[in-house]
Design a protein around this motif. Sequence first.
Motif, PDB file in Angstrom:
ATOM      1  N   THR A 148       7.516  -4.766   6.732  1.00 27.23           N
ATOM      2  CA  THR A 148       7.591  -5.753   5.654  1.00 27.23           C
ATOM      3  C   THR A 148       8.985  -6.354   5.529  1.00 27.23           C
ATOM      4  O   THR A 148       9.145  -7.520   5.161  1.00 27.23           O
ATOM      5  N   ASP A 158      -1.575  -0.615  -3.022  1.00 31.09           N
ATOM      6  CA  ASP A 158      -2.252  -1.460  -2.031  1.00 31.09           C
ATOM      7  C   ASP A 158      -1.948  -2.947  -2.197  1.00 31.09           C
ATOM      8  O   ASP A 158      -2.660  -3.790  -1.646  1.00 31.09           O
ATOM      9  N   GLN A 159      -0.910  -3.266  -2.934  1.00 28.16           N
ATOM     10  CA  GLN A 159      -0.465  -4.653  -3.045  1.00 28.16           C
ATOM     11  C   GLN A 159       1.034  -4.722  -2.792  1.00 28.16           C
ATOM     12  O   GLN A 159       1.763  -3.768  -3.073  1.00 28.16           O
ATOM     13  N   VAL A 160       1.482  -5.839  -2.248  1.00 24.71           N
ATOM     14  CA  VAL A 160       2.919  -6.097  -2.142  1.00 24.71           C
ATOM     15  C   VAL A 160       3.294  -6.978  -3.322  1.00 24.71           C
ATOM     16  O   VAL A 160       2.874  -8.128  -3.418  1.00 24.71           O
ATOM     17  N   VAL A 161       4.045  -6.408  -4.253  1.00 27.23           N
ATOM     18  CA  VAL A 161       4.456  -7.111  -5.469  1.00 27.23           C
ATOM     19  C   VAL A 161       5.907  -7.545  -5.295  1.00 27.23           C
ATOM     20  O   VAL A 161       6.758  -6.735  -4.918  1.00 27.23           O
ATOM     21  N   LYS A 173      10.492  -6.846  -2.547  1.00 28.85           N
ATOM     22  CA  LYS A 173       9.086  -6.526  -2.307  1.00 28.85           C
ATOM     23  C   LYS A 173       8.844  -5.049  -2.588  1.00 28.85           C
ATOM     24  O   LYS A 173       9.523  -4.184  -2.036  1.00 28.85           O
ATOM     25  N   CYS A 203       5.052  -1.356  -9.570  1.00 28.95           N
ATOM     26  CA  CYS A 203       4.324  -1.053  -8.330  1.00 28.95           C
ATOM     27  C   CYS A 203       2.816  -1.070  -8.594  1.00 28.95           C
ATOM     28  O   CYS A 203       2.339  -0.511  -9.583  1.00 28.95           O
ATOM     29  N   VAL A 204       2.079  -1.706  -7.695  1.00 27.62           N
ATOM     30  CA  VAL A 204       0.623  -1.725  -7.748  1.00 27.62           C
ATOM     31  C   VAL A 204       0.114  -1.240  -6.396  1.00 27.62           C
ATOM     32  O   VAL A 204       0.448  -1.822  -5.355  1.00 27.62           O
ATOM     33  N   MET A 249       5.969  -2.007  -2.646  1.00 24.83           N
ATOM     34  CA  MET A 249       4.681  -1.693  -2.042  1.00 24.83           C
ATOM     35  C   MET A 249       4.406  -0.197  -2.075  1.00 24.83           C
ATOM     36  O   MET A 249       5.304   0.623  -2.261  1.00 24.83           O
TER      37      MET A 249
END
Length: 379
Positions: A155, A307-310, A316, A304-305, A318
Amino acid sequence: MTEPQGQRIAVLKERASGETRVSATPETVKKLVALGAAVSVESGAGLSASISDEDYRAAGADLGTAEALLAGADIVFGVQGPDPALLSGVKPGAWVVATLDPFGQRERVDAYAAAGLEALAMEFMPRITRAQSMDVLSSQSNLAGYKAVIAAADTYGRAFPMMMTAAGTVSAAKCFVMGVGVAGLQAIATARRLGAQVSATDVRSATKEQIQSLGAKPIFVENVAGIEGEGSGGYATEMSEEYQKAQAELVSSHIAKQDIVITTALIPGRAAPRLISDAQIATMKPGSVIFDLAAPQGGNVEGCVADQVVERHGVKIMGFSNTPAHLPADTSALYARNLFNFLSAFWDKEQGKPVLDEEIGDAVRLTQGGKVVNARLLG
């Protein structure tokens, strides 16, 4: 004297969303059969881990439907705890051996008890010397620490190692690992292998030498006492408010200079501790990456969420809900060996089945005789 009838072990296909692992491999099937067990594998159980039905047949397993396998099973293997409804045909007294998330899935544990099943939670394996080869948390965390760095590197928009070229020099990435357990140590080692400048921190003072042994720089609060030694069971415990404040100040000054941050802090049975705030994220350079290995337990990182890249403040953030499932072939191989090592250590040849001793049996057994019996769930 008649020979004891071999135990029937059922290996289920995982049904949880995103779960790609399997609880037995052809290697462990062969070993279980050699013990005297009859192993049945649900058709397609290993496909997501690159194991075909034919591979299982060649190792000595029978293949069939879940219903057929479970009808005569003495022991049911899983990676994650199977739905109690799926086990409706299993005879009372049968073992369910899997990671059962006892604190998060208490209703499921109660359902196992009501069905008369003996549920054995592999994540409750005590961290003692003779149980090391059975420790699923360590085997899975090891590969999770590796994967966290690889995913962060993918990433991150720059290279990890320093590169000297005719066009100029590319500086090495700076990687900071927070929490130096099994996952953290592997994250340090992986980031070092990729060529990053690595630093790490933990509340346990004993980890300083471990960090240094891997060629990384320890970052520790010096003026407030942390935990001497390893803490309970090798885990950290909650710290004093004074220590938490001192650590937050130290992290804030250090994190602003980092390109990659890996967080790994967990306290069993509780929500993950918050290590990085939004204000701290704001001090980091745009393009930096934070990988939160505690994402499934609420996360160490604000925002942080799983399974998502916030993206926050150009950084970023993840984390996967199931990091080991992103390396299914290797994590399955290690998990399956953990389960085999567990059964084989207690296999009674005369009875033709495993018989648990008190120390490990009491630690991992959640239900027995229609009741929840584990002290950690009753306290």
